[in-house]
Design a protein around this motif. Structure first.
Motif: not given
Lengths: 238, 288, 342
Positions: C228-231, C235-236, C28-36, C59-65
């Motif tokens: 990572a921030g863009l990701a 994600f948000a 599903s595109t919904f799942t594909l989006t998060v995989l991307i 690295q998760a720090a920048f993702f979360g931030l």
């Protein structure tokens, strides 16, 4: 007299209680070739590291072309146009010969020019056959040769070599001697060495280190026949 | 006066827990230069071993001080033989592999014990000092922590095994040349380190509800304490646990527990920036 | 790197096309989006670690931030464009400061790992404890362990009512990943990129060549954090809620596992590792026979022990060693290294 390109005054290096370099005064002129010799532990490599910024001396000063470089970091010293080859080869193992030398050239030239100069050095050092081979797969002698190449490609005015002949065959040493003489046309060279034969073939003036200090500084023939130097090498009292 | 005593006790307790939490990791890192990121999970398994033993009728103190260390030690032995042995000298790879092991053990524990929190009550009752209630168990923990440290020190300093271990720690090749098998020394060391982790987990289990993911809370603090401690095993552990424990408690009292935790972490960052090789690389050098 | 940038562009276009038109048939595109999105996150670590030699445990720090910055900014601004930019900028600035502190302090591998790990923990502990109503930034309540829901999601710039969601959002993410991939490729082909690889190989030699290794590592580290921030921001928008779990140690561990399994020193490795493992986790979550954490752990251990170079380089070598692909004069690389550029 040619200008003084490298000078140290009172250079001292202490590690805890050990004085590895003791109040060393040293002068080197442009396009001069100087060998540093001495038994193990004499302080040659310590001196080398202090001059190249790999270590910061406990006391004393280092000057390059009149500029004080005592507290400088290696990359700042190298950026002046100083080529440095360390005791154990420091090369980029997973990258090819071409890439290694290119990176050295790129520091001082834009991309296209760097390509050209790299090709030039590869030709001059007859490295064409292995130009695309990764450094990690080369024999020791070849690696040392490449390292010399990447030191020379930046057209340095001062070259510092720590044991360039180590582990090299007679053939390799001969070829390297040729390169050194060529580089010497435009650069002052300091060579720290153990290999007496190599020194005899290449040296003019020699500085002898002993227990961290300069024991004697003179033409190679005089130094080699000096009884004090012999004693020092044989471990007798100087 | 009462308050002073209570605060002092709390600080000692914080230091003691840090020592307990870090001892297993310190032994393994100090002796073998292996960073076992599954250390937290070894502690967790020590906790579960204790709970299971107690459920089977074993006296709680025996479960905590004998059964749990033995079981986790054995698990450590298996881990060493199967995984760690192949990765000696590869520091980063060891960290990654043990991180994988930690996930494996979390999953395993979840499958066996489920996700819910299990608890055992503290076996030593509290008592009062003036207006304050003190948990008697805290004393027990402080005692275990310092006795443990003393025991490790004595073993290393006075016994032949300790001498061999210290030799291997400094120069494994020389120890081998003298006839001592480094493989066996490492195996024994890893067994001891794991047993210590198991012991710590067992002793600390009554304080918090045990859950398969409990290890995560410990590993970071243990990691920080050990790295900040530096090359000396005992001196490093004492000084770094002392420092962080004190910082933690002071800020907990001054502001809040969360602030205390954050203060510990921030001080770790500062300390490592200033002395990257750890406290005992600069101070108390040469003491093990 | 082999080939040329033109080849990169062609490969990227084809891959993106396949992604947009073929993959939705299977997932599903919904799942594909998060995989991307995870793929992008994996690439961010793959860049700084595989090519720059910087092992970041956080690295998760920048993702979360990135995610939190987007959420908080969107709640305060009500339109998505500026928040997206801030979500990239804030982690980048933090990375620049942190990086400068670490790299100029001459910290090496292990200590870098510890400090980045600690920073993630600090962020996690802090955000997790902000549940009370007094913790707000402008209109946004930090929400502690509850997270932050209900913020403006991606809209066409300038038109806050024109939401981009569902399949359209999937396309945006796919193009974003393609764009990031091309930027990373260009970076790696540039002098900066080649010098970064040199630094990964031997910092001393690069210093001796005259390069300021500390500054360059800081810049690379910042670039990784920006990605990572863009990701995180993407994600948000996908999840429509941000929680402290994004900063967790577990999340950082996963990113590292993606890179190891996928293959360090390659661009595709971390992306495929991330997407593959995230999808595997999703599938495993559907069954309750074996705990999925156990399987992830097992996979990591097995890869470190037996396939340390990762899936992509191993497969590439396998492919190249098949007889009908053998080119004349080329020796097959049997060396066991982790570094390879693809």
């Amino acid at each position: 007299m040619a200008e003084i390109v490298l000078e140290t005054t009172g250079l001292t290096m202490r590690f805890g209680g050990v004085v590895a370099a003791n109040n060393v005064d040293f002068k080197l002129r442009a396009r001069e070739l100087r060998c540093l010799i001495g038994p193990n532990g004499a302080g040659k490599s310590t001196f080398f590291k202090c001059v190249t910024g790999l270590q910061t001396p406990s006391e004393g000063h280092v000057y390059m072309r009149g500029e004080e470089t005592t507290q400088w970091l290696p990359h700042e010293i190298a950026s002046l146009g100083v080529g440095i080859k360390t005791q154990t080869p420091n090369v980029l193992d997973a990258l090819s010969v071409f890439e290694n030398i290119w990176l050295a050239a790129r520091r001082f030239h834009p991309k296209g020019e760097a390509n050209r100069k790299t090709q030039e050095i590869i030709e001059r050092l007859s490295l064409n056959a292995i130009a695309r081979t990764d450094l990690g797969r080369l024999a020791h002698g070849e690696r040392q040769g490449v390292e010399l190449g990447l030191v020379a490609v930046g057209d340095p005015w001062l070259v510092l070599l720590d044991e360039p002949a180590a582990g090299m065959s007679a053939e390799d040493v001969e070829r390297m001697t040729g390169i050194i003489h060529e580089v010497n046309k435009t650069a002052a060279i300091v060579i720290v060495e153990h290999d007496m034969q190599f020194i005899r073939s290449i040296a003019r003036d020699v500085t002898v280190f002993h227990q961290g200090a300069v024991l004697m500084e003179d033409h190679v023939d005089k130094v080699m026949s000096d009884p004090t130097v012999r004693n020092v090498y044989l471990g007798r009292k100087a | 006066m009462d308050l002073f005593f209570v605060i002092l006790l709390e600080i000692l307790y914080a230091i003691g827990s840090l020592i307990l939490i870090s001892a297993g990791l310190a032994v393994v890192f100090g002796m073998m230069k292996v960073i076992n990121l599954a250390h937290g999970e070894f502690m967790m398994m020590g906790g579960y071993a204790t709970i299971t033993a107690v459920d089977l009728g074993v006296n709680i103190f025996i479960a905590m001080l004998v059964v749990a260390p033995l079981i986790v030690g054995m698990i450590g032995l298996v881990v060493e033989r199967l995984v760690i042995r192949r990765l000696y000298g590869r520091l980063v790879d060891t960290m990654l592999a043990t991180w994988g092991l930690s996930l494996f053990f979390i999953g395993l524990a979840t499958m066996i014990f489920g996700n819910t929190t299990t608890g055992i009550s503290t076996p030593i009752p509290g008592f009062s000092v003036g207006n304050y209630q003190i948990s008697g168990y805290n004393f027990f923990i402080i005692a275990v922590a310092f006795l443990l440290l003393l025991a490790v020190f004595l073993i290393l300093k006075t016994t032949r095994a300790g001498l061999i271990a210290r030799g291997a720690m400094q120069r494994a090749d020389m120890a081998a040349a003298l006839g001592y098998s480094p493989e066996r020394i490492y195996m024994a060391t890893f067994f001891c380190g794991s047993a210590l982790s198991g012991l710590a987990g067992a002793v600390l289990a009554p304080l918090v509800g045990l859950v398969p993911t409990s290890g995560g809370a410990y590993i970071a603090k243990a990691f920080i304490t050990v790295i900040a401690g530096g090359p000396s095993l005992i001196a490093g552990l004492l000084t770094s646990a002392g420092f962080f424990g004190a910082v933690n408690q002071v800020f907990t009292f001054a502001v809040s527990p969360v602030f205390g935790e954050v203060a510990l972490l921030v001080s770790a960052v500062v300390l490592l920036r200033l002395i990257p090789q750890g406290i005992t690389s600069k101070f108390f050098r040469g003491k093990f | 790197m082999n080939g040329s940038f033109q080849k990169d562009i062609v490969v990227t276009v084809i891959a993106t096309a396949l992604l947009i038109w073929l993959m939705p048939v299977f997932i599903s595109t919904f799942t594909l989006t998060v995989l991307i999105i995870y793929g992008m996150l994996g690439l961010s670590l793959g860049l700084i670690w595989g090519f720059g030699g910087i092992l970041c445990f956080g690295q998760a720090a920048f993702f979360g931030l990135g995610a939190y910055t987007y959420a908080i900014a969107a709640l305060n601004i009500g339109e998505s464009t500026l928040p997206m930019l801030l979500a990239v900028a804030v982690p980048a600035v933090l990375a620049a400061l942190l990086g400068a502190m670490m790299f100029y302090g001459r910290l090496n591998d292990v200590y870098l790992g510890v400090i980045t790990l600690v920073v993630t923990l600090i962020l996690f502990k802090f955000i997790n404890s902000t549940a009370g109503p007094q913790y707000t930034i402008g209109n946004a309540r930090l929400g502690g362990f509850n997270g932050i829901p209900g913020f403006q999601t991606l809209n066409v710039p300038g038109r806050p009512d024109a939401y981009i969601w569902g399949d359209a959002y999937f396309h945006v993410c796919a193009v974003a990943l393609a764009g990031v991939f091309l930027l990373v490729s260009a970076l790696l082909r540039s002098s900066f990129g080649r010098i970064a690889v040199g630094i990964r190989e031997n910092e001393t030699r690069m210093s001796l060549m005259g390069y300021d290794v500390r500054a360059r590592k800081t810049v690379l580290f910042t670039a990784g954090a920006a990605i990572a921030g863009l990701a995180g921001a993407l994600f948000a928008n996908w999840g429509e809620i941000v929680t402290p779990n994004l900063f967790s140690l577990g999340q950082s561990a996963e990113i590292i596992i993606w890179c190891i399994v996928g293959g360090l020193g390659t661009r595709f490795g971390p992306i495929l590792g991330a997407a593959g493992l995230a999808y595997l986790k999703f599938l495993l979550g559907q069954q309750s026979m074996i705990d999925n954490t156990l399987i992830m752990g097992l996979i990591l251990v097995l890869f470190v022990l037996f396939l340390p170079r990762g899936a992509v380089p191993t497969l590439v070598d396998l492919f190249r060693s098949v007889p009908w692909r053998r080119r004349s004069g080329r020796t097959i690389r049997a060396r066991h290294t982790r570094r390879r550029e693809v």
